[in-house]
Design a protein around this motif. Structure first.
Motif, short mmCIF file in Angstrom:
data_model
loop_
_atom_site.label_atom_id
_atom_site.label_comp_id
_atom_site.label_asym_id
_atom_site.label_seq_id
_atom_site.Cartn_x
_atom_site.Cartn_y
_atom_site.Cartn_z
N PHE A 164 -1.67 10.66 -8.56
CA PHE A 164 -1.00 9.37 -8.40
C PHE A 164 -1.97 8.25 -8.72
CE2 PHE A 164 1.08 12.32 -5.44
CZ PHE A 164 2.38 12.25 -5.90
N GLU A 165 -1.48 7.28 -9.48
CA GLU A 165 -2.31 6.13 -9.81
C GLU A 165 -1.82 4.92 -9.03
OE1 GLU A 165 -2.89 5.31 -13.98
OE2 GLU A 165 -2.51 7.43 -14.45
N PHE A 166 -2.76 4.19 -8.49
CA PHE A 166 -2.44 2.99 -7.74
C PHE A 166 -3.04 1.78 -8.44
CE2 PHE A 166 -2.12 6.38 -4.67
CZ PHE A 166 -0.99 6.05 -3.96
N GLY A 167 -2.36 0.70 -8.30
CA GLY A 167 -2.85 -0.55 -8.87
C GLY A 167 -2.61 -1.68 -7.89
N ALA A 168 -3.19 -2.81 -8.17
CA ALA A 168 -3.04 -3.97 -7.31
C ALA A 168 -1.73 -4.66 -7.62
CB ALA A 168 -4.21 -4.92 -7.50
N TRP A 169 -1.10 -5.16 -6.58
CA TRP A 169 0.17 -5.86 -6.75
C TRP A 169 -0.07 -7.36 -6.74
CZ3 TRP A 169 3.66 -8.58 -3.29
CH2 TRP A 169 4.91 -8.82 -3.87
N ARG A 200 -2.04 -10.37 -4.36
CA ARG A 200 -2.29 -9.96 -2.97
C ARG A 200 -3.24 -8.76 -2.88
NH1 ARG A 200 3.58 -10.29 -0.12
NH2 ARG A 200 3.95 -12.47 -0.61
N GLN A 201 -3.45 -8.11 -3.94
CA GLN A 201 -4.31 -6.92 -3.99
C GLN A 201 -3.79 -5.77 -3.12
OE1 GLN A 201 -6.85 -6.63 -6.18
NE2 GLN A 201 -6.27 -8.66 -6.90
N ALA A 202 -2.51 -5.76 -2.84
CA ALA A 202 -1.89 -4.65 -2.09
C ALA A 202 -1.70 -3.48 -3.05
CB ALA A 202 -0.56 -5.07 -1.51
N PRO A 203 -2.10 -2.29 -2.67
CA PRO A 203 -1.97 -1.15 -3.58
C PRO A 203 -0.50 -0.73 -3.74
CG PRO A 203 -2.84 -0.43 -1.47
CD PRO A 203 -2.72 -1.91 -1.41
N ILE A 204 -0.13 -0.50 -4.99
CA ILE A 204 1.22 0.01 -5.27
C ILE A 204 1.09 1.19 -6.24
CG2 ILE A 204 2.38 -2.21 -4.93
CD1 ILE A 204 2.61 -2.34 -8.04
N LEU A 205 2.08 2.03 -6.21
CA LEU A 205 2.11 3.22 -7.04
C LEU A 205 2.52 2.85 -8.46
CD1 LEU A 205 1.77 6.31 -6.79
CD2 LEU A 205 4.18 6.44 -6.24
#
Length: 142
Positions: A105-110, A113-118
């Motif tokens: 799974f790859e996560f990135g910043a949203w 806000r820098q909240a991790p999202i898939l």
């Protein structure tokens, strides 16, 4: 073969023994399949009212012949069919487990806000729905 031989007791005994073996040999072939586990042998032993060690080298043809398997042909075939279905379910579950065990799974910043999202959610959801459908189908077939 002369007709008068058919009246002999030895002839009828041999005929009965051959019929018994004709029924027993396919059973033995099925019982030697990979899907037959110790728990299935336990069911067979309970059905026949006997016990023997299936894990060691003590299991011999003589033991199986004396167990009277042919008397319980239909019930043993039912156990074998159940074992085949169980193996199919185990295989599918292991495939699903292996596929998800290797999933990355790859996560990135949203946004800011820098909240991790898939990332790449659509293929993951499709795979998840496929696995869920497969498991639901297995539950209904059981």
């Amino acid at each position: 073969m002369p007709e008068n031989l058919r009246d002999w007791q030895a002839y009828s005994d041999l005929r009965d023994k051959i019929k018994s073996l004709e029924m027993l040999l396919p059973l033995l072939k099925h019982l030697s399949m990979e899907c037959i586990k110790t728990r299935h042998w336990g069911q067979v032993m309970k059905l026949c009212g006997t016990s023997f060690n299936v894990d060691g080298l003590e299991l011999r043809l003589k033991t199986l012949l004396s167990a009277g398997l042919e008397k319980h042909n239909e019930n043993i075939m039912s156990i074998i069919d159940s074992a085949k279905r169980e193996l199919a379910i185990e295989t599918k579950l292991n495939d699903i487990k292996d596929r998800w065990g290797l999933q990355n799974f790859e996560f990135g910043a949203w946004r800011e806000r820098q909240a991790p999202i898939l990332k790449n959610v659509l293929p993951i959801v499709e795979d998840l729905e496929e696995a869920q459908t497969t498991i639901q189908t297995m539950l209904t077939l059981q």
